[in-house]
Design a protein around this motif. Structure first.
Motif, PDB file in Angstrom:
ATOM      1  N   ARG A 285       0.759  -1.181  -0.023  1.00 27.38           N
ATOM      2  CA  ARG A 285      -0.169  -0.141   0.000  1.00 27.38           C
ATOM      3  C   ARG A 285       0.802   1.113  -0.019  1.00 27.38           C
ATOM      4  O   ARG A 285       0.332   2.330   0.321  1.00 27.38           O
ATOM      5  N   ASN A 286       2.050   1.100  -0.181  1.00 29.16           N
ATOM      6  CA  ASN A 286       3.089   2.131  -0.225  1.00 29.16           C
ATOM      7  C   ASN A 286       3.022   3.069   0.927  1.00 29.16           C
ATOM      8  O   ASN A 286       3.234   4.303   1.005  1.00 29.16           O
ATOM      9  N   VAL A 287       2.903   2.365   2.151  1.00 31.57           N
ATOM     10  CA  VAL A 287       2.877   3.215   3.538  1.00 31.57           C
ATOM     11  C   VAL A 287       4.453   3.407   3.843  1.00 31.57           C
ATOM     12  O   VAL A 287       5.125   2.344   3.817  1.00 31.57           O
ATOM     13  N   SER A 288       4.912   4.540   4.221  1.00 31.70           N
ATOM     14  CA  SER A 288       6.223   4.813   4.704  1.00 31.70           C
ATOM     15  C   SER A 288       6.256   4.814   6.074  1.00 31.70           C
ATOM     16  O   SER A 288       5.316   4.881   6.848  1.00 31.70           O
ATOM     17  N   ALA A 289       7.630   4.512   6.564  1.00 34.40           N
ATOM     18  CA  ALA A 289       8.010   4.585   8.096  1.00 34.40           C
ATOM     19  C   ALA A 289       7.539   5.861   8.575  1.00 34.40           C
ATOM     20  O   ALA A 289       6.865   5.995   9.952  1.00 34.40           O
ATOM     21  N   ALA A 290       7.834   6.946   7.949  1.00 28.32           N
ATOM     22  CA  ALA A 290       7.388   8.243   8.535  1.00 28.32           C
ATOM     23  C   ALA A 290       5.990   8.285   8.808  1.00 28.32           C
ATOM     24  O   ALA A 290       5.388   9.042   9.772  1.00 28.32           O
ATOM     25  N   GLU A 291       4.982   7.878   7.858  1.00 28.28           N
ATOM     26  CA  GLU A 291       3.597   7.948   7.780  1.00 28.28           C
ATOM     27  C   GLU A 291       3.105   7.011   9.228  1.00 28.28           C
ATOM     28  O   GLU A 291       2.312   7.651   9.926  1.00 28.28           O
ATOM     29  N   VAL A 292       3.821   6.132   9.412  1.00 23.33           N
ATOM     30  CA  VAL A 292       3.332   5.186  10.654  1.00 23.33           C
ATOM     31  C   VAL A 292       3.706   5.931  11.871  1.00 23.33           C
ATOM     32  O   VAL A 292       2.940   6.016  12.969  1.00 23.33           O
ATOM     33  N   ILE A 293       4.948   6.570  11.920  1.00 24.92           N
ATOM     34  CA  ILE A 293       5.195   7.495  13.090  1.00 24.92           C
ATOM     35  C   ILE A 293       4.208   8.626  13.260  1.00 24.92           C
ATOM     36  O   ILE A 293       3.992   8.865  14.398  1.00 24.92           O
ATOM     37  N   ALA A 294       4.159   9.161  12.313  1.00 21.25           N
ATOM     38  CA  ALA A 294       2.790  10.097  12.240  1.00 21.25           C
ATOM     39  C   ALA A 294       1.631   9.761  12.986  1.00 21.25           C
ATOM     40  O   ALA A 294       0.843  10.324  13.653  1.00 21.25           O
ATOM     41  N   ASP A 295       1.285   8.251  12.408  1.00 22.79           N
ATOM     42  CA  ASP A 295       0.015   7.778  13.031  1.00 22.79           C
ATOM     43  C   ASP A 295       0.267   7.526  14.622  1.00 22.79           C
ATOM     44  O   ASP A 295      -0.634   7.724  15.286  1.00 22.79           O
ATOM     45  N   VAL A 296       1.366   6.903  14.765  1.00 22.41           N
ATOM     46  CA  VAL A 296       1.793   6.677  16.128  1.00 22.41           C
ATOM     47  C   VAL A 296       1.545   7.797  17.079  1.00 22.41           C
ATOM     48  O   VAL A 296       0.951   8.002  18.226  1.00 22.41           O
ATOM     49  N   LEU A 297       2.129   9.008  16.670  1.00 25.44           N
ATOM     50  CA  LEU A 297       2.080  10.196  17.241  1.00 25.44           C
ATOM     51  C   LEU A 297       0.863  10.664  17.790  1.00 25.44           C
ATOM     52  O   LEU A 297       0.549  11.347  18.816  1.00 25.44           O
ATOM     53  N   LYS A 298      -0.057  10.474  16.554  1.00 23.02           N
ATOM     54  CA  LYS A 298      -1.417  10.836  16.927  1.00 23.02           C
ATOM     55  C   LYS A 298      -2.218  10.091  18.100  1.00 23.02           C
ATOM     56  O   LYS A 298      -3.072  10.444  18.629  1.00 23.02           O
ATOM     57  N   ALA A 299      -1.783   8.706  18.221  1.00 25.26           N
ATOM     58  CA  ALA A 299      -2.617   8.051  18.904  1.00 25.26           C
ATOM     59  C   ALA A 299      -1.948   7.905  20.354  1.00 25.26           C
ATOM     60  O   ALA A 299      -2.810   7.519  21.421  1.00 25.26           O
TER      61      ALA A 299
END
Length: 316
Positions: A285-299
């Motif tokens: 799905r072309n998900v990058s590590a930076a996008e996952v980090i941003a998602d983690v910081l929101k959660a």
């Protein structure tokens, strides 16, 4: 520290955040991996750092035929004494530019592991300490894969940060053209602080206060990377220590003797993203590590008002 940032900015134009992150890595006594296309200033950043910090500097061009002995040195037999004498390699400097590190074989790449983690090298059973400060700034081109050897996770984990430079803005690129009218701007840089002062600042970083609530916030962020659905392998305890130390360095760079949650949030992606392994489904799905980090910081919940009042008391 303000004069130091301005000094580097005279050569590395239009990249204040890049300079800030590089100095945070220096203060935190960590190493930097710069991953970007050729010609955007990776070598320039290393040279500007070395000149501004008045540190010894060696550039090592990594190639497939580079041997570990070419990097760390070797013992040479001296006929007139009848003894072997160790001849240090180019790694014996305070700032090392490991240019195109992924072009060297895994055997040569692994020769950096002991130097980066323990600040020493071993040759013929003898340990040789490296000087302080010691910074490895490695570069690699993410767009050329032919004839390269990707860095293994154990090597990536030794880097405090992975940074991207990117193209400059049009205004900054115009300034770059004008600044090269009379030669290379980096050659005109003069030292702002000396190597001994860098070591003193690194010691001062470890004294920056970090509330228990912020330490738990760091652990919550790291733990969230280990349970996220899009991550196959989360951040290690070494990553948590790196984020802890980088947050302290960020506070010191801002003139504070205490860490706030914003320090952690700003450094989470540069410190953690390269240590994560994205799951196969997320990669599709072309998900990058930076996008996952941003998602983690929101959660992850940020320390509340009670912690904020403690920060205000410390500030006063």
């Amino acid at each position: 520290m303000d004069r130091l940032q301005k000094n580097i900015a005279e050569a590395v134009l239009g990249k204040p955040e890049l300079i800030r992150l590089a100095l945070i890595a220096v203060l935190a006594d960590g190493h930097i991996l710069v991953e970007d296309m050729p010609g955007v200033g990776k070598t320039l950043l290393a040279k500007a750092l070395a000149r501004s910090l008045d540190c010894s500097f060696h550039r090592i061009q990594f190639t497939p035929d580079l041997l570990p002995s070419d990097l760390i040195g070797t013992s040479v037999f001296q006929q007139h004494t009848g003894r072997f004498v160790f001849q240090p390699g180019p790694i014996f400097a305070q700032i090392i530019l490991a240019d195109e590190i992924n072009r060297a074989t895994p055997r040569t790449q692994s020769a950096l592991l002991e130097a980066m983690s323990d600040r020493q090298v071993s040759v013929d059973g003898v340990t040789h300490p490296l000087g302080s400060p010691f910074l490895v700034l490695a570069t690699q081109n993410p767009f050329e894969f032919e004839g390269t050897y990707p860095l293994p996770e154990s090597q990536l984990d030794r880097f405090l940060m992975r940074l991207q430079i990117g193209y400059p803005s049009r205004e900054a690129e115009f300034e770059i053209l004008a600044s090269h009218r009379d030669g290379e701007p980096v050659d005109r840089l003069t030292p702002v602080i000396h190597a001994e002062q860098v070591v003193q600042l690194q010691t001062l970083v470890r004294k920056v206060r970090l509330e228990a609530s912020v330490a738990h916030y760091i652990l919550d962020v790291v733990q969230a990377t280990r349970t996220h659905a899009d991550i196959a392998l989360g951040a290690s305890p070494r990553a948590a220590i790196g984020l802890y130390r980088a947050a302290q360095a960020s506070a010191l760079l801002d003139g504070r003797d205490y860490v706030i949650p914003d320090d952690v949030k700003a450094l989470a992606a540069p410190v953690l993203a390269h240590r994560l392994i994205i799951s196969p489904s997320a990669r599709i799905r072309n998900v990058s590590a930076a996008e996952v980090i941003a998602d983690v910081l929101k959660a992850v919940a940020v320390p509340g008002a009670r912690a904020g009042r403690r920060f205000e008391r410390v500030a006063r």
